[in-house]
Scaffold this motif. Structure first.
Motif, PDB file in Angstrom:
ATOM      1  N   LEU A  95      22.308  76.025  12.458  1.00  0.00           N
ATOM      2  CA  LEU A  95      22.396  76.850  13.662  1.00  0.00           C
ATOM      3  C   LEU A  95      20.978  77.171  14.108  1.00  0.00           C
ATOM      4  O   LEU A  95      20.314  78.031  13.540  1.00  0.00           O
ATOM      5  CB  LEU A  95      23.197  78.123  13.379  1.00  0.00           C
ATOM      6  N   LEU A  96      20.533  76.443  15.113  1.00  0.00           N
ATOM      7  CA  LEU A  96      19.149  76.564  15.562  1.00  0.00           C
ATOM      8  C   LEU A  96      18.915  77.861  16.334  1.00  0.00           C
ATOM      9  O   LEU A  96      17.850  78.468  16.255  1.00  0.00           O
ATOM     10  CB  LEU A  96      18.792  75.360  16.441  1.00  0.00           C
TER      11      LEU A  96
ATOM     12  N   LEU B  22      23.410  74.407  18.273  1.00  0.00           N
ATOM     13  CA  LEU B  22      23.791  73.875  16.966  1.00  0.00           C
ATOM     14  C   LEU B  22      23.156  72.506  16.800  1.00  0.00           C
ATOM     15  O   LEU B  22      23.374  71.609  17.613  1.00  0.00           O
ATOM     16  CB  LEU B  22      25.310  73.767  16.859  1.00  0.00           C
ATOM     17  N   GLU B  23      22.356  72.340  15.757  1.00  0.00           N
ATOM     18  CA  GLU B  23      21.773  71.035  15.481  1.00  0.00           C
ATOM     19  C   GLU B  23      22.658  70.286  14.493  1.00  0.00           C
ATOM     20  O   GLU B  23      22.987  70.810  13.425  1.00  0.00           O
ATOM     21  CB  GLU B  23      20.364  71.161  14.906  1.00  0.00           C
ATOM     22  N   VAL B  24      23.060  69.084  14.864  1.00  0.00           N
ATOM     23  CA  VAL B  24      23.801  68.202  13.963  1.00  0.00           C
ATOM     24  C   VAL B  24      22.785  67.190  13.459  1.00  0.00           C
ATOM     25  O   VAL B  24      22.344  66.303  14.188  1.00  0.00           O
ATOM     26  CB  VAL B  24      24.972  67.507  14.673  1.00  0.00           C
ATOM     27  N   GLU B  25      22.390  67.348  12.204  1.00  0.00           N
ATOM     28  CA  GLU B  25      21.225  66.648  11.675  1.00  0.00           C
ATOM     29  C   GLU B  25      21.506  65.212  11.240  1.00  0.00           C
ATOM     30  O   GLU B  25      20.574  64.438  11.017  1.00  0.00           O
ATOM     31  CB  GLU B  25      20.660  67.433  10.484  1.00  0.00           C
TER      32      GLU B  25
ATOM     33  N   ILE C 182      12.600  81.013  21.886  1.00  0.00           N
ATOM     34  CA  ILE C 182      13.172  81.124  20.541  1.00  0.00           C
ATOM     35  C   ILE C 182      12.615  82.372  19.876  1.00  0.00           C
ATOM     36  O   ILE C 182      11.405  82.608  19.876  1.00  0.00           O
ATOM     37  CB  ILE C 182      12.825  79.889  19.678  1.00  0.00           C
ATOM     38  N   GLN C 183      13.508  83.167  19.265  1.00  0.00           N
ATOM     39  CA  GLN C 183      13.084  84.361  18.536  1.00  0.00           C
ATOM     40  C   GLN C 183      13.920  84.554  17.277  1.00  0.00           C
ATOM     41  O   GLN C 183      14.050  85.661  16.762  1.00  0.00           O
ATOM     42  CB  GLN C 183      13.216  85.593  19.439  1.00  0.00           C
ATOM     43  N   ASP C 184      14.470  83.455  16.777  1.00  0.00           N
ATOM     44  CA  ASP C 184      15.450  83.556  15.695  1.00  0.00           C
ATOM     45  C   ASP C 184      14.860  83.991  14.357  1.00  0.00           C
ATOM     46  O   ASP C 184      15.577  84.522  13.512  1.00  0.00           O
ATOM     47  CB  ASP C 184      16.165  82.209  15.514  1.00  0.00           C
ATOM     48  N   THR C 185      13.577  83.739  14.127  1.00  0.00           N
ATOM     49  CA  THR C 185      12.985  84.119  12.839  1.00  0.00           C
ATOM     50  C   THR C 185      11.781  85.034  13.076  1.00  0.00           C
ATOM     51  O   THR C 185      11.280  85.165  14.190  1.00  0.00           O
ATOM     52  CB  THR C 185      12.510  82.879  12.049  1.00  0.00           C
TER      53      THR C 185
END
Length: 420
Positions: free
Chosen positions: A181-182, A202-205, A307-310
């Motif tokens: 989940l990016l 959602l990244e599908v790697e 992006i601010q997820d981390t």
């Protein structure tokens, strides 16, 4: 014919082939153009076969990496063409036996019995040949990013967007596809995955994920009674799904160099403005105390990624660049596809559904899911939302639909070129 009763059917039919060879050759050209495959595609296949022969001859005089790669890419077309020609010749000979007045009655009966299976074999060979001719999408073998956003419908749309996210996660789990989940943000901009979302990535790697999920792009519509509806009325809401190719941060043997200005996903750093800021929204004790949020703006296209997820600015920057490259590459690819469709539409009505089109409806009351491209309707909505076999059935119907559109475009392009 004396003794014919004890000869096996294949041997019996083969025995008569030399007697009818002249008639077979006379009819072969007509049969080729009347078979279940476009003459334009058949002409293209034979041109590819000629190129294959030239490349093979070239390689006998010395190894050439580019020629070897091209040879490998078109070998499938050559093999499919050989199988089609074999099936077409066999069916032509059976027709010759049936319509030739001099054919023995028993042989004619045997040939008639074999017509159905030979016709089916030719149909399958025609389908295989057609499929082999369609150019592979350049992003097919790549991982992918699935962006999900709520559309019209307020809070119900946000809830449905979350349902779609969980549907794709469940599907990937069942299919053994790796995911991450990016990005997940709710309406207040907080990265919490247990609240109605405003945007999710959602990244599908797994390799080949783009080819699997390419069919999901568009507007997904839901018809159901929201939990907040006191009078039991059915509401219609929507969520958008965008499928992007996912490029590794440093490139790979399967992708072009990020530094190549000719590649789809090249982004000139000089054309990107980077803004660093504090994460917004209510949250944990570190959310508003560090400058970790990253926003990238591609100035030529005004494409913005944030992006601010981390709490790590470095990790957020890496994610932002990955997403920016994917969006730019997809936009460039879509632009080229639209140009090709516009050029070919004058020849045939080549349909193409993009990110802004309504592609699927999920009706809770009827437990029905209808895809508006393939026309398939299923009545096991629960299994669809759980990412089960029924969802795969719907997705496969759309992949077939996309293949048919690609074939139409291919034929239209050949006819356009042939008319010049």
């Amino acid at each position: 014919m004396p003794g014919a009763s004890w000869i096996c059917r294949p041997c019996l039919i083969r025995a008569l082939r030399p007697l009818n060879r002249w008639h077979t050759r006379f009819q072969s050209n007509a049969a080729a153009t009347s078979g279940p495959i476009s003459p334009a595609l058949l002409s293209r296949a034979r041109a590819v076969a000629a190129e294959h022969s030239q490349l093979a001859q070239k390689l006998t005089n010395g190894f050439d990496a580019r020629a070897a790669k091209k040879l490998g890419e078109i070998t499938a077309v050559v093999n499919a063409l050989k199988e089609w020609e074999k099936a077409n010749e066999s069916l032509t000979e059976l027709r010759t036996l049936i319509h030739d007045p001099s054919t023995d009655d028993e042989l004619r009966s045997l040939a008639s019995d074999d017509m159905a299976s030979s016709s089916e074999h030719l149909n399958q060979a025609s389908q295989a040949l057609t499929t082999s001719l369609v150019p592979k999408h350049p992003f097919t073998n790549l991982p992918c990013l699935i962006e999900i956003r709520p559309g019209a419908g307020g809070s119900e749309a946000a809830i449905f967007a979350g349902d779609l996210l969980r549907m794709y996660q469940a599907y990937c789990s069942r299919q053994g596809l790796r995911t991450a989940l990016l990005k997940y943000e709710n309406a207040e901009g907080v990265p919490e995955s247990d609240s109605p979302l405003s945007e999710a990535v959602l990244e599908v790697e797994s390799e080949g994920a783009y080819g699997v999920f390419r069919c999901e792009a568009g507007i997904h519509r839901v018809q159901r009674v929201p939990a907040t509806e006191s009078k039991g009325r059915t509401h219609t809401s929507a969520a958008s799904v965008l499928v992007l190719p996912s490029f590794p941060s440093g490139g790979s043997a399967e992708t072009e160099d990020f530094d190549d200005p000719e590649s789809d996903y090249y982004v000139d750093p000089k054309e990107v403005r980077t803004d660093i800021m504090r994460a917004r929204g209510a949250g944990g004790q570190h959310v508003n105390t560090t400058d970790s949020a990253v926003r990238l703006t591609h100035l030529p296209t005004n494409t913005v990624v944030s992006i601010q997820d981390t709490r790590s600015q470095i990790k957020n920057r890496e994610k932002a660049w990955q997403l920016l490259r994917s969006r730019i590459a997809q936009a460039r690819r879509e632009k080229r596809e639209e140009e090709m469709v516009a050029m070919r539409r004058s020849v045939v009505g080549v349909a193409k559904m993009g990110r802004g089109d309504k592609v699927r409806t999920y009706n809770w009351g009827q437990q029905r899911v209808t895809d508006h491209r393939s026309g398939l309707t299923v009545h096991d909505l629960t299994d669809v939302m759980e990412g089960g076999h029924t969802l795969e059935k719907v997705m496969e119907s759309v992949r077939t639909w996309l293949m048919e559109r690609d074939v139409e475009a291919l034929i239209a392009g050949d006819e356009t070129d042939g008319g010049k």
